[in-house]
Design a protein around this motif. Structure first.
Motif, PDB file in Angstrom:
ATOM      1  N   ILE A   8       0.857  -1.181   0.000  1.00  0.00           N
ATOM      2  CA  ILE A   8       0.000   0.000   0.000  1.00  0.00           C
ATOM      3  C   ILE A   8       0.894   1.233   0.000  1.00  0.00           C
ATOM      4  N   LEU A  29     -11.196  -1.941   5.407  1.00  0.00           N
ATOM      5  CA  LEU A  29      -9.998  -2.779   5.474  1.00  0.00           C
ATOM      6  C   LEU A  29     -10.172  -3.903   6.493  1.00  0.00           C
ATOM      7  N   ILE A  32     -12.300  -6.541   4.844  1.00  0.00           N
ATOM      8  CA  ILE A  32     -11.523  -7.312   3.867  1.00  0.00           C
ATOM      9  C   ILE A  32     -10.639  -8.320   4.593  1.00  0.00           C
ATOM     10  N   ARG A  33      -9.999  -7.878   5.681  1.00  0.00           N
ATOM     11  CA  ARG A  33      -9.136  -8.793   6.437  1.00  0.00           C
ATOM     12  C   ARG A  33      -9.942  -9.961   6.988  1.00  0.00           C
ATOM     13  N   TRP A  42      -5.462 -15.229   4.255  1.00  0.00           N
ATOM     14  CA  TRP A  42      -4.691 -14.279   5.054  1.00  0.00           C
ATOM     15  C   TRP A  42      -3.401 -14.935   5.547  1.00  0.00           C
ATOM     16  N   THR A  82       0.273  -6.354   3.046  1.00  0.00           N
ATOM     17  CA  THR A  82      -0.460  -7.565   3.394  1.00  0.00           C
ATOM     18  C   THR A  82       0.107  -8.695   2.558  1.00  0.00           C
ATOM     19  N   TRP A  95      -8.170  -9.256  -4.825  1.00  0.00           N
ATOM     20  CA  TRP A  95      -8.006  -8.754  -3.455  1.00  0.00           C
ATOM     21  C   TRP A  95      -7.355  -7.366  -3.485  1.00  0.00           C
ATOM     22  N   GLY A  96      -6.329  -7.189  -4.301  1.00  0.00           N
ATOM     23  CA  GLY A  96      -5.668  -5.893  -4.416  1.00  0.00           C
ATOM     24  C   GLY A  96      -6.620  -4.803  -4.864  1.00  0.00           C
ATOM     25  N   ARG A  98      -9.769  -4.619  -4.213  1.00  0.00           N
ATOM     26  CA  ARG A  98     -10.595  -4.243  -3.067  1.00  0.00           C
ATOM     27  C   ARG A  98      -9.838  -3.304  -2.124  1.00  0.00           C
ATOM     28  N   TYR A  99      -8.547  -3.581  -1.923  1.00  0.00           N
ATOM     29  CA  TYR A  99      -7.731  -2.687  -1.091  1.00  0.00           C
ATOM     30  C   TYR A  99      -7.642  -1.297  -1.731  1.00  0.00           C
ATOM     31  N   THR A 103      -9.030   2.128   0.117  1.00  0.00           N
ATOM     32  CA  THR A 103      -8.079   3.142   0.581  1.00  0.00           C
ATOM     33  C   THR A 103      -7.948   4.333  -0.361  1.00  0.00           C
ATOM     34  N   ILE A 107      -2.002   0.241  -4.994  1.00  0.00           N
ATOM     35  CA  ILE A 107      -1.680  -1.054  -4.406  1.00  0.00           C
ATOM     36  C   ILE A 107      -0.829  -1.816  -5.423  1.00  0.00           C
TER      37      ILE A 107
END
Length: 116
Positions: A8, A29, A32-33, A42, A82, A95-96, A98-99, A103, A107
């Motif tokens: 990030i 976040l 998502i985690r 994870w 992450t 997944w990236g 979504r980050y 944010t 990413i």
């Protein structure tokens, strides 16, 4: 499954972030985690302190020179990361994505070496 690093990148400088936006981003976040953990994807993740807290060690004539500050000055810096497990790059990119949406920051998704 392969492991991927989701980096990030945050803007440098003294930019103020709207506390309401930050609270919403942190909630997203967290969600998502939780989803990553529930899916078994994870591995690990954490935010980092600002670059001015860094210490750089450089080899120099058989010794090591220690300096304060980031390795390189830049407009962006690594603010957190992450590590996930995903079946392939497409899944890691999902997944990236979504980050990035949570944010509104860049990413970087990168696979680890040594995996098929």
């Amino acid at each position: 499954m392969k492991e991927y690093l989701l980096s990030i990148y945050q803007p440098g400088g003294e930019e103020l972030v709207d506390p309401e936006f930050l609270a919403g981003a942190m909630r997203e976040l967290g969600a998502i985690r939780e989803e990553l953990e529930a899916s078994g994807c994870w591995v690990f993740g954490q935010g980092l302190h600002a670059p001015d807290t860094a210490t750089v060690l450089r080899p120099s004539d058989g010794d090591v020179l220690i300096t304060d500050g980031p390795f390189v000055e830049g407009k962006e810096y690594l603010g957190g990361f992450t590590i996930i497990r995903a079946p392939d790059l497409d899944a890691a990119l999902a997944w990236g994505r979504r980050y990035a949406l949570a944010t509104t920051l860049p990413i970087e998704v990168r696979p680890f070496q040594g995996e098929d």
